[in-house]
Write an enzyme that holds these catalytic residues in place. Structure first.
Site, PDB file in Angstrom:
ATOM      1  N   HIS A 126      19.008  17.638  14.149  1.00 27.06           N
ATOM      2  CA  HIS A 126      18.403  17.781  15.477  1.00 27.06           C
ATOM      3  C   HIS A 126      19.328  17.246  16.556  1.00 27.06           C
ATOM      4  CE1 HIS A 126      16.073  16.133  18.900  1.00 27.06           C
ATOM      5  NE2 HIS A 126      15.467  17.287  18.836  1.00 27.06           N
ATOM      6  N   SER A 163      19.283  28.082  14.595  1.00 28.43           N
ATOM      7  CA  SER A 163      18.841  27.313  13.438  1.00 28.43           C
ATOM      8  C   SER A 163      18.216  28.215  12.376  1.00 28.43           C
ATOM      9  CB  SER A 163      17.838  26.244  13.878  1.00 28.43           C
ATOM     10  OG  SER A 163      17.402  25.473  12.783  1.00 28.43           O
ATOM     11  N   ARG A 169      11.477  17.684  15.906  1.00 26.70           N
ATOM     12  CA  ARG A 169      12.357  16.617  16.401  1.00 26.70           C
ATOM     13  C   ARG A 169      12.526  15.487  15.400  1.00 26.70           C
ATOM     14  NH1 ARG A 169       9.335  17.221  21.250  1.00 26.70           N
ATOM     15  NH2 ARG A 169       8.164  15.347  20.682  1.00 26.70           N
ATOM     16  N   TYR A 200      21.299  22.766  22.909  1.00 24.46           N
ATOM     17  CA  TYR A 200      20.335  22.748  24.010  1.00 24.46           C
ATOM     18  C   TYR A 200      20.927  22.155  25.286  1.00 24.46           C
ATOM     19  CZ  TYR A 200      16.117  21.481  26.619  1.00 24.46           C
ATOM     20  OH  TYR A 200      15.178  21.330  27.598  1.00 24.46           O
ATOM     21  N   HIS A 229       0.825  -1.203   0.000  1.00 26.69           N
ATOM     22  CA  HIS A 229       0.000   0.000   0.000  1.00 26.69           C
ATOM     23  C   HIS A 229       0.864   1.259   0.000  1.00 26.69           C
ATOM     24  CE1 HIS A 229      -3.431  -2.590   0.757  1.00 26.69           C
ATOM     25  NE2 HIS A 229      -2.795  -3.126   1.789  1.00 26.69           N
ATOM     26  N   ASN A 234       6.994  18.035  17.917  1.00 26.11           N
ATOM     27  CA  ASN A 234       7.354  16.707  17.427  1.00 26.11           C
ATOM     28  C   ASN A 234       7.852  16.765  15.989  1.00 26.11           C
ATOM     29  OD1 ASN A 234       7.166  13.633  17.831  1.00 26.11           O
ATOM     30  ND2 ASN A 234       5.998  13.940  15.954  1.00 26.11           N
ATOM     31  N   HIS A 290      19.684  28.720   8.578  1.00 27.69           N
ATOM     32  CA  HIS A 290      18.822  28.450   7.425  1.00 27.69           C
ATOM     33  C   HIS A 290      18.740  29.676   6.511  1.00 27.69           C
ATOM     34  CE1 HIS A 290      17.442  24.832   9.543  1.00 27.69           C
ATOM     35  NE2 HIS A 290      16.917  24.436   8.391  1.00 27.69           N
ATOM     36  N   ASN A 315      14.371  16.110  10.707  1.00 27.98           N
ATOM     37  CA  ASN A 315      15.779  15.918  10.361  1.00 27.98           C
ATOM     38  C   ASN A 315      16.511  15.521  11.630  1.00 27.98           C
ATOM     39  OD1 ASN A 315      18.444  16.040   9.517  1.00 27.98           O
ATOM     40  ND2 ASN A 315      18.192  17.923   8.359  1.00 27.98           N
TER      41      ASN A 315
END
Length: 530
Positions: free
Chosen positions: A405, A436, A398, A413, A117, A395, A440, A401
């Site tokens: 991350h 970040s 996280r 962090y 599927h 989420n 970017h 990527n």
């Protein structure tokens, strides 16, 4: 014998023959049913075995992941390298400090493509690619009267390959030699030097200065001075960022071990091997380890198929731009700005925008990283998770990527929390978002050749707001719809604004080199002059 007796005798024999036929038929039917029942039972046993095997594999992966994320690895656990168990008492692949744990696992899409599927969805995208191809051929035949399939824009985007190659060679040669031997020099004299802090600060200052020129200013000079086209620009800039992140990870992971492990009298400090560092520069991860879980062999068929998918994705992106983006924005380049045109252009850009998003994910995070992972027998292929099922942007960030991350989590962090004594968690998360967003925007600005902070605004502002408001407590499927709706709209806005600015830069070139002309988008004033 009378006629009645003869008739009765014939009737008796016929009844006996019919009874035998019926019993024979019933017996045969019973045999057939019994055989069919055995076949059905055998088939059910086979299905049961396959289902149990699949469940066991999935449960094993879930348990391994849960254990690796919830507890520290065991001290004497020894990973496999090249299919053999290492003899080290403590391997860098299994961290005692709660760091990244690498394990043998396949990419999620590789597992999903085993389901018919899901594979059908992949086939649908291939069908769309074929439609793009044939529509381009037919339209060119109608317009020009001959079969023409030119890729002028593709050749333009990847122009000046020789410049890209020598620029990459300089960056790679520096990254391979200077950070490694600087670490060896510093580690060799650290425990003997009386002023350890002065030695560390001086070495770090010298290395940072050299890094600024070679991995900082040199790629920018190459991109600007040689006026590289967009794709070539992105190759140089993204490799610049990758080498910087790899270098930092290598020094961050090895320097603390040299500081804490004081060598005995007459012994030399232990340094990472040059081969492990060389392998790290090419393997698809940004977290340095002296060894990683490795596959036993290279699947060359998988390599060929993956390379074919990368080339297919490249042409897919080309057709999306040529058929869906260029006609739209080229036709509107000379039209005056209006709110109506802006709204219509944004919604017309949603389809190519979301297709480009999915294409970038598939081509890079799945195909490109798996290609290098297979060639280097790198066993941990968790480059992403099921981000498409996200019900919150927390989420999504996280799982989209995992490679980047992990780097931001462990070196941004978590180190921020360590420096602040595990305080200011919100500030730590905000700082990671800001860094970040800036990186970017830097990559997009250098790649396109103009500054238009669309990504930084969407990611640095709306991304932060959504991350703190739409968090993991929202689990309803409706929030997955909201996430996708925001992604669709965000991609439409980005495609519209960047394409609009691209044509504005062509239509209204700069008249000088003032700071305001460099930072103010040209589309804000160009369309009012027409």
């Amino acid at each position: 014998m009378t006629t009645t007796q003869t008739v009765n005798g014939l009737r008796h024999r016929n009844n006996a023959r019919e009874a035998d036929d019926i019993s024979s038929y019933v017996g045969n039917s019973a045999d057939v049913q019994e055989e069919a029942q055995k076949e059905l039972q055998k088939y059910l046993e086979t299905v049961k075995a396959k289902v149990l095997q699949r469940v066991e594999e999935q449960m094993s992966v879930i348990l391994d992941t849960a254990l690796s994320e919830s507890i520290h690895p065991i001290t004497n656990s020894q990973p496999k390298v090249n299919g053999k168990t290492t003899t080290k008492q403590t391997s860098n692949a299994q961290r005692m400090d709660g760091g990244k744990v690498f394990m043998d696992r396949a990419s999620l899409l590789d597992e999903l493509f085993e389901i018919s599927h899901i594979r059908t969805i992949y086939h649908m995208f291939i069908a769309v690619l074929l439609i793009f191809f044939f529509s381009t051929v037919i339209i060119d035949y109608i317009d020009q009267g001959r079969l023409v399939l030119e890729f002028d824009m593709l050749f333009y985007a990847f122009g000046q390959p020789s410049t890209v190659v020598w620029a990459w060679t300089v960056m790679f040669g520096y990254t391979l030699l200077v950070p490694f031997y600087t670490l060896v020099f510093w580690g060799s004299v650290y425990h003997k030097f009386p002023q350890k802090l002065a030695l560390s600060l001086g070495t770090g200052l010298v290395l940072s200065t050299v890094q600024t020129f070679i991995l900082g200013l040199f790629p920018i000079y190459v991109v600007v001075h040689h006026q590289l086209p967009p794709a070539s620009r992105f190759i140089v800039i993204l490799e610049q960022i990758r080498f910087l992140m790899k270098t930092y990870s290598f020094l961050r992971e090895t320097a603390p071990g040299i500081i804490t492990n004081t060598p005995k009298e007459g012994e030399n400090p232990r340094f990472p091997s040059f081969s492990s560092y060389l392998y790290f520069l090419f393997c698809p991860t940004l977290i340095y380890r002296e060894s990683y879980p490795r596959n036993s062999h290279i699947r060359w068929k998988y390599v060929g198929v993956t390379l074919g998918m990368i080339l297919g994705s490249l042409f897919y992106g080309y057709f999306i731009l040529v058929r869906l983006c260029v006609p739209l924005f080229r036709a509107e380049a000379n039209q005056p700005f209006s709110k109506r045109r802006m709204v219509l252009s944004i919604f017309h850009s949603i389809l190519p925008g979301i297709m480009l998003l999915l294409l970038c994910f598939f081509a890079f995070l799945h195909c490109w990283l798996n290609l290098f992972g297979e060639l280097l027998r790198f066993a941990d292929r968790m480059f992403y998770k099921d981000w498409w099922n996200s019900t919150s942007f927390a989420n999504y960030y996280r799982t989209w990527n995992v490679v980047v991350h992990d780097w931001l989590y462990y070196y941004g962090y978590r180190d921020f929390l360590w420096l602040s004594n595990r305080k200011f968690r919100a500030a730590a998360m905000l700082s990671v978002f800001i860094v970040s967003a800036i990186v970017h925007e830097y990559a997009l600005s250098m790649g396109f050749g103009f500054f238009y902070p669309v990504m930084m605004f969407l990611f640095g502002f709306f991304g932060v707001v959504f991350n703190f408001t739409m968090n993991d407590k929202w689990q309803s499927p409706m929030f997955n719809v909201i996430v996708w709706a925001c992604l669709f709209l965000g991609q439409g806005v980005q495609v519209f604004l960047y394409c609009q600015e691209w044509y504005a830069q062509i239509q209204c070139p700069r008249t000088g080199n003032s700071v305001w002309e460099l930072v103010i988008p040209r589309s804000w004033s160009c369309y009012y002059q027409t």
